[in-house]
Every structure is written in structure tokens, then in C-alpha cells.
Design an enzyme around this catalytic site. Structure first.
Site, short mmCIF file in Angstrom:
data_model
loop_
_atom_site.label_atom_id
_atom_site.label_comp_id
_atom_site.label_asym_id
_atom_site.label_seq_id
_atom_site.Cartn_x
_atom_site.Cartn_y
_atom_site.Cartn_z
N SER A 161 0.83 -1.21 0.00
CA SER A 161 0.00 0.00 0.00
C SER A 161 0.86 1.25 0.00
O SER A 161 1.73 1.42 0.86
CB SER A 161 -0.88 0.05 1.26
OG SER A 161 -1.67 -1.08 1.33
N HIS A 217 -10.26 -0.21 -7.42
CA HIS A 217 -9.11 0.03 -8.29
C HIS A 217 -8.41 -1.28 -8.57
O HIS A 217 -8.03 -1.98 -7.64
CB HIS A 217 -8.11 0.97 -7.61
CG HIS A 217 -8.63 2.35 -7.46
ND1 HIS A 217 -8.85 3.17 -8.53
CD2 HIS A 217 -8.99 3.05 -6.37
CE1 HIS A 217 -9.33 4.31 -8.10
NE2 HIS A 217 -9.43 4.26 -6.79
N HIS A 242 -5.78 -9.02 -0.67
CA HIS A 242 -5.67 -9.28 0.77
C HIS A 242 -6.72 -10.30 1.20
O HIS A 242 -7.81 -10.35 0.64
CB HIS A 242 -5.90 -7.98 1.56
CG HIS A 242 -4.86 -6.94 1.36
ND1 HIS A 242 -4.94 -5.99 0.38
CD2 HIS A 242 -3.70 -6.71 2.03
CE1 HIS A 242 -3.88 -5.20 0.44
NE2 HIS A 242 -3.10 -5.61 1.42
N TYR A 283 -8.44 -10.12 3.80
CA TYR A 283 -9.62 -9.43 4.36
C TYR A 283 -10.62 -9.02 3.29
O TYR A 283 -11.76 -8.66 3.58
CB TYR A 283 -9.22 -8.23 5.23
CG TYR A 283 -8.49 -7.11 4.53
CD1 TYR A 283 -9.12 -6.28 3.61
CD2 TYR A 283 -7.15 -6.87 4.80
CE1 TYR A 283 -8.46 -5.25 2.98
CE2 TYR A 283 -6.46 -5.84 4.18
CZ TYR A 283 -7.12 -5.03 3.27
OH TYR A 283 -6.45 -4.02 2.65
N GLU A 284 -10.22 -9.08 2.02
CA GLU A 284 -11.17 -8.79 0.94
C GLU A 284 -12.05 -10.01 0.66
O GLU A 284 -12.95 -9.95 -0.18
CB GLU A 284 -10.42 -8.38 -0.32
CG GLU A 284 -9.78 -7.01 -0.19
CD GLU A 284 -8.75 -6.74 -1.28
OE1 GLU A 284 -9.07 -6.00 -2.20
OE2 GLU A 284 -7.64 -7.28 -1.20
N ALA A 331 2.77 -1.83 4.23
CA ALA A 331 2.61 -0.80 5.25
C ALA A 331 2.30 -1.52 6.55
O ALA A 331 1.60 -2.54 6.54
CB ALA A 331 1.44 0.11 4.87
N MET A 361 -1.45 -6.68 7.54
CA MET A 361 -2.52 -7.60 7.09
C MET A 361 -2.18 -8.27 5.76
O MET A 361 -3.08 -8.58 4.98
CB MET A 361 -3.83 -6.80 6.94
CG MET A 361 -4.26 -6.03 8.17
SD MET A 361 -5.70 -5.00 7.84
CE MET A 361 -5.74 -3.96 9.31
N SER A 362 -0.91 -8.46 5.49
CA SER A 362 -0.55 -9.02 4.18
C SER A 362 0.74 -9.83 4.28
O SER A 362 1.14 -10.26 5.37
CB SER A 362 -0.36 -7.88 3.17
OG SER A 362 0.78 -7.10 3.50
N ASN A 387 2.28 4.04 11.06
CA ASN A 387 1.60 4.56 12.27
C ASN A 387 2.14 3.82 13.48
O ASN A 387 2.73 2.74 13.33
CB ASN A 387 0.08 4.31 12.16
CG ASN A 387 -0.25 2.86 11.86
OD1 ASN A 387 -0.19 2.42 10.71
ND2 ASN A 387 -0.55 2.11 12.89
N HIS A 446 -6.55 4.97 7.86
CA HIS A 446 -5.89 4.52 6.63
C HIS A 446 -5.20 5.69 5.91
O HIS A 446 -4.28 5.48 5.12
CB HIS A 446 -6.90 3.84 5.70
CG HIS A 446 -6.25 3.19 4.51
ND1 HIS A 446 -5.36 2.13 4.62
CD2 HIS A 446 -6.33 3.46 3.19
CE1 HIS A 446 -4.94 1.79 3.42
NE2 HIS A 446 -5.50 2.58 2.53
N1 HPA Z 1 -2.21 -2.65 11.88
C1 HPA Z 1 -2.44 -3.51 10.86
N2 HPA Z 1 -2.16 -3.23 9.60
C2 HPA Z 1 -1.60 -2.05 9.33
C3 HPA Z 1 -1.32 -1.11 10.34
C4 HPA Z 1 -1.65 -1.43 11.68
O1 HPA Z 1 -1.44 -0.65 12.63
N3 HPA Z 1 -0.77 -0.03 9.72
C5 HPA Z 1 -0.70 -0.32 8.41
N4 HPA Z 1 -1.20 -1.55 8.16
#
Ligand code: HPA
Length: 287
Positions: free
Chosen positions: A39, A70, A92, A94-95, A122, A219-220, A243, A255
Site C-alpha cells: 500500500s 481500483h 488481501h 480481508y477482501e 505498510a 494484514m498481508s 503509524n 488509513h
Molecule cells: N495494523 C495492521 N495493519 C496495518 C497497520 C496497523 O497498525 N498499519 C498499516 N497496516
């Protein structure tokens, strides 16, 4: 049958068809490295020379990606003179994709001949020494996604029980560390915990993850690295801390952080990855 009701022969056939569709577009290019761009990190695809871009929707069996509608793009060409293929956008779990379906693109890149796979993502920073904007070389992972892409019948050519001791290849990690120093790019190192998502973690979950040895959470990536292991590919990867993980900072998670921070450090990420790829062939020639 695997969890999708798909047999090993069907997986093999689907991969072969998708690989043929890619080959028909890239001519005689023989990629030696594959890259999965996470991402906000897709602009590395713009650094390719003689690039051919193929939207995923033109490729048979390819899992559709992107909750916002997209589609992603496969980019093939030369990165620092090295024949390579990159995925801008990934499916992903989660999709709603199973781990088997989400990892078809890695199998296709292997069918095209890659010998090394670079993965990126990310992630939320758990390690107290990390902060948003840091890049982390992935030393290992925790599979907490509740799925494994290798369940079901063995796909011909796969290892049934791949050894994950060196899942993130130690020689490619050494090369990445050395390259980061010479390119002047600060690089942390740590363990990536892969969770299903799409909800972010609770502060209690983050405290648990820290105790079990996670430095970053996302998550990947994990399913792709497991499939790469089953196929005998050499893997390495970088997480971009976008983050502080939940509960570490009073700020709520969003996000938009992912996009803002990856934009800010995209230049450093690109400089590092390009320099490593430019030097990778010496490693791949070793046994
Ligand atoms: N948690 C899970 N997935 C993420 C995060 C997070 O804090 N930041 C970016 N992808």
C-alpha cells in the site's frame, strides 16, 4: 480439494494460463526478480525501464484487488538493468480471498522464472524504538492470519513442508543491510506479525503481540512468503511503518496515515530497493 474446492491440478492450470497471458505481453523478457509493492509503495513500478504494464483484469484467474474498485497492475521490464516483474497492488485475505487464491500472482511470477521475491507492506509500529516513517527489514514473521496457502493437495512442484527457518533469506538480508548503509537509508530490522484484518488491532492485542516477539503488524505478506518458500524462491522484504500500533499513541488509527507516510518515505524506499536489486545478481549466482 483445498479450502476453495479447487484441486492441485486446477491451481497448476490456472497459473499456467495466467503466466501464458503475461508472456504474450512481455515478449522474451525473462524476469529474475519479482516484487510485491505494498500500500502506497507502488510508485517503485515507475522506476522500471522498457516497462510493460498489464492491468490485472486482463489476466485470467487473477484475484481482483482493491476494496475501492481500483484494479492493480503488473509491471514488467528492467529495474537497474535487472529483468524484473512487479505487482502494483495485491489481493488481501480481508477482501474475502482465501490464502490460496491471494497467492496465485506469486506462483505466476515463479512460473515466469523469478528466483527471488521482494515483498513490501505498510505496517503499524510495535517496537518502542520504531516510529512512523521508519523502514524495517523483515527478519521473520508470525503467521496469525488463521490460514495457510498450502493447505489442501500438494501443487506439483511445491515442497509439502517448506522449511521456514530462513524464510527471509539471510544473504539477501545482509545485502539489504549493507546497501542501506552505502545508500544512506536508515533501516531497522524486526519481526512482522500478519493478522487477518480488516479491523485494526485493539491495544490489548498489540500488547500481546509485543510480548510474543512482534516488532510490526500488518494484514498481508505472510501468505506470499509461505508460497515462495514452497516454490524454493529466495525471499526478502521491507515494511514501512505508517503509524504507531493501537494504544501506543493517543492518536486514532486511520488509513490516511498509510498514504501520507508512504508518500513521505517513498523516495528512500525506492532508493533502497533499487540499489539492492541492482546488486542482487551476484547473490543469485551463488548456490
Ligand atoms: N495494523 C495492521 N495493519 C496495518 C497497520 C496497523 O497498525 N498499519 C498499516 N497496516
Amino acid at each position: 480439494m483445498n479450502a476453495d474446492g479447487v484441486g492441485a491440478t486446477d491451481v497448476k492450470a490456472g497459473v499456467a494460463e495466467a503466466a501464458d497471458a503475461v508472456r504474450s505481453r512481455i515478449g522474451d523478457l525473462e524476469p529474475v526478480v519479482g516484487l510485491v509493492l505494498g500500500s502506497g509503495l507502488g510508485s517503485l513500478g515507475d522506476a522500471f525501464e522498457e516497462a510493460v504494464g498489464i492491468p490485472y483484469e486482463g489476466l485470467p484467474h487473477w484475484p481482483p484487488v482493491g476494496v475501492a474498485g481500483h484494479s492493480g497492475t503488473l509491471v514488467a521490464g528492467f529495474l537497474q538493468g535487472v529483468p524484473a516483474v512487479a505487482l502494483k497492488g495485491r489481493a488481501h485475505l480481508y477482501e474475502g480471498h482465501s490464502a490460496g487464491v491471494a497467492t496465485l500472482p506469486v506462483r505466476v511470477m515463479a512460473a515466469l522464472g523469478i528466483r527471488a521475491l521482494f515483498v513490501s507492506n505498510a505496517a503499524g509500529a510495535i517496537n518502542p524504538d520504531f516510529e512512523p516513517g521508519d523502514l524495517m527489514l523483515i527478519s521473520d514473521h508470525l503467521n496469525l492470519m488463521g490460514q495457510n496457502p498450502l493447505t489442501g493437495p500438494v501443487v506439483a512442484g511445491d515442497h509439502r513442508f517448506p522449511d521456514m527457518t530462513d524464510a527471509y533469506d539471510s544473504t539477501l538480508r545482509n545485502l539489504s543491510r549493507e546497501t542501506a548503509v552505502s545508500a544512506g537509508v536508515p533501516l531497522k530490522e524486526g519481526v512482522y506479525a500478519g493478522l487477518l484484518g480488516p479491523s485494526y488491532e485493539t491495544p490489548a492485542e498489540i500488547r500481546m503481540l509485543e510480548r510474543v516477539g512482534a516488532d510490526a503488524v500488518g494484514m498481508s505478506t505472510v501468505p506470499e512468503v509461505i508460497v515462495a518458500g514452497a516454490l524454493g524462491l529466495r525471499c526478502f522484504g521491507v515494511s514501512c511503518m505508517t503509524n504507531f500500533a493501537a494504544g501506543i499513541s493517543p492518536e486514532p488509527l486511520s488509513h490516511t496515515d498509510v498514504m501520507e507516510v508512504t508518500e513521505r518515505v517513498g523516495g528512500q524506499f525506492q532508493a533502497l530497493v533499487c540499489s539492492v536489486i541492482g546488486r542482487i545478481e551476484s547473490v543469485l549466482q551463488e548456490p
